[in-house]
Design an enzyme around this catalytic site. Structure first.
Site, mmCIF file in Angstrom:
data_model
loop_
_atom_site.group_PDB
_atom_site.id
_atom_site.type_symbol
_atom_site.label_atom_id
_atom_site.label_comp_id
_atom_site.label_asym_id
_atom_site.label_seq_id
_atom_site.Cartn_x
_atom_site.Cartn_y
_atom_site.Cartn_z
ATOM 1 N N CYS A 39 -6.126 3.737 3.448
ATOM 2 C CA CYS A 39 -7.542 3.375 3.393
ATOM 3 C C CYS A 39 -8.239 3.717 4.711
ATOM 4 C CB CYS A 39 -7.710 1.893 3.051
ATOM 5 S SG CYS A 39 -7.113 0.747 4.304
ATOM 6 N N ASP A 92 0.797 -1.226 0.000
ATOM 7 C CA ASP A 92 0.000 0.000 0.000
ATOM 8 C C ASP A 92 0.831 1.278 0.000
ATOM 9 O OD1 ASP A 92 1.040 -0.108 2.511
ATOM 10 O OD2 ASP A 92 -0.870 -0.077 3.591
ATOM 11 N N CYS A 130 8.649 2.606 -14.876
ATOM 12 C CA CYS A 130 8.305 3.289 -16.121
ATOM 13 C C CYS A 130 6.908 3.897 -16.035
ATOM 14 C CB CYS A 130 8.328 2.315 -17.297
ATOM 15 S SG CYS A 130 9.945 1.668 -17.751
#
Length: 256
Positions: free
Chosen positions: A188, A128, A174
């Site tokens: 969250c 996360d 990338c």
């Protein structure tokens, strides 16, 4: 060849022509390193174990909290306060004792990420924060291991397959660039999380992981490297986009 009891266990999967016996044997010999055993890692582990993956490296330094139970489906109340990696291994032992398991219960960083994933056929990252994700991605490039990256926030989720160790394929760096090496994602706990959203993204990650592992073995084996699948939960929809290799990427451009 699989023994009779394993053939019976996976019969519904073997009968799929896109997988077949050869695909099931390949899955049984596969080694997946699962980084993060939370809302994404929990359902991904369940469905990959159900698919017959033969070996897992379970990586998480956290402990189970009561607030996790709403979406992290491998844990129960008895696991609260215990390490996630140990609790996940206990779930696996109860589900399928034939699966081999390695545990890493320390935090992943650039110094130890390579050794943590070494020997895996695929890394599935459900962590996360960007710093860990980028450390894992860079290690995958260095170790020559494909990466499946999955993330969820509120009602949006994404799953992408990366193979930056290949000359013509992008890596996760990338996609996001260098700016997030030391910056965490939104929590969250602040933004909220519907458990089913984590389940959808984790399950989609398990499906895409199966595609990667079956490349060159069965018809399902299309790894879709460089493709990012985006799921919208409020008005359900799924779309995909292509990620280009960054010729200036400091992780994978030297392999071009």
């Amino acid at each position: 060849m699989l023994p009779p009891e394993r053939l019976e266990r996976f019969a519904r999967q073997i009968v799929l022509p896109e997988i077949g016996g050869a695909g099931q044997v390949a899955l049984s010999g596969s080694h997946v390193a699962l980084v993060g055993l939370g809302g994404i890692g929990s359902p991904a582990l369940q469905y990959l174990a159900g698919a017959g993956i033969g070996r897992f490296t379970l990586i998480d330094d956290g402990k189970v909290e009561t607030s996790n139970l709403q979406r992290q489906t491998i844990y129960a109340e008895r696991d609260v306060g215990h390490g996630k990696a140990v609790s996940a291994r206990r779930w696996l032992a109860n589900f399928d004792a034939a699966i081999a398991v390695d545990l890493i219960d320390r935090r992943i960083d650039p110094a130890n990420a390579g050794s943590a994933i070494a020997g895996a056929d695929l890394v599935l990252d459900g962590t996360d924060n960007f710093a860990t994700r980028l450390a894992v991605s860079d290690a995958c490039v260095s170790e020559g291991v494909p990466l499946l990256s999955a993330a969820v926030g509120r009602f949006q989720g994404q799953v992408g397959a990366f193979a930056g160790h290949l000359p013509d394929q992008p890596c996760y760096r990338c996609f996001v660039g260098d700016a997030f090496d030391a910056e965490d994602c939104d929590s969250c706990a602040d933004d909220g999380m519907l458990g089913a959203m984590a389940g959808i993204v984790g399950t989609l990650a398990a499906l895409q992981a199966t595609r990667v592992l079956l490349e060159g073995v069965s018809a399902l084996g299309d790894p879709q490297f460089g493709r990012l699948h985006l799921f919208e939960g409020l008005v359900p929809s799924l779309r995909a986009m292509s990620i280009a290799k960054d010729p200036a990427c400091r992780a994978c451009s030297t392999r071009a």
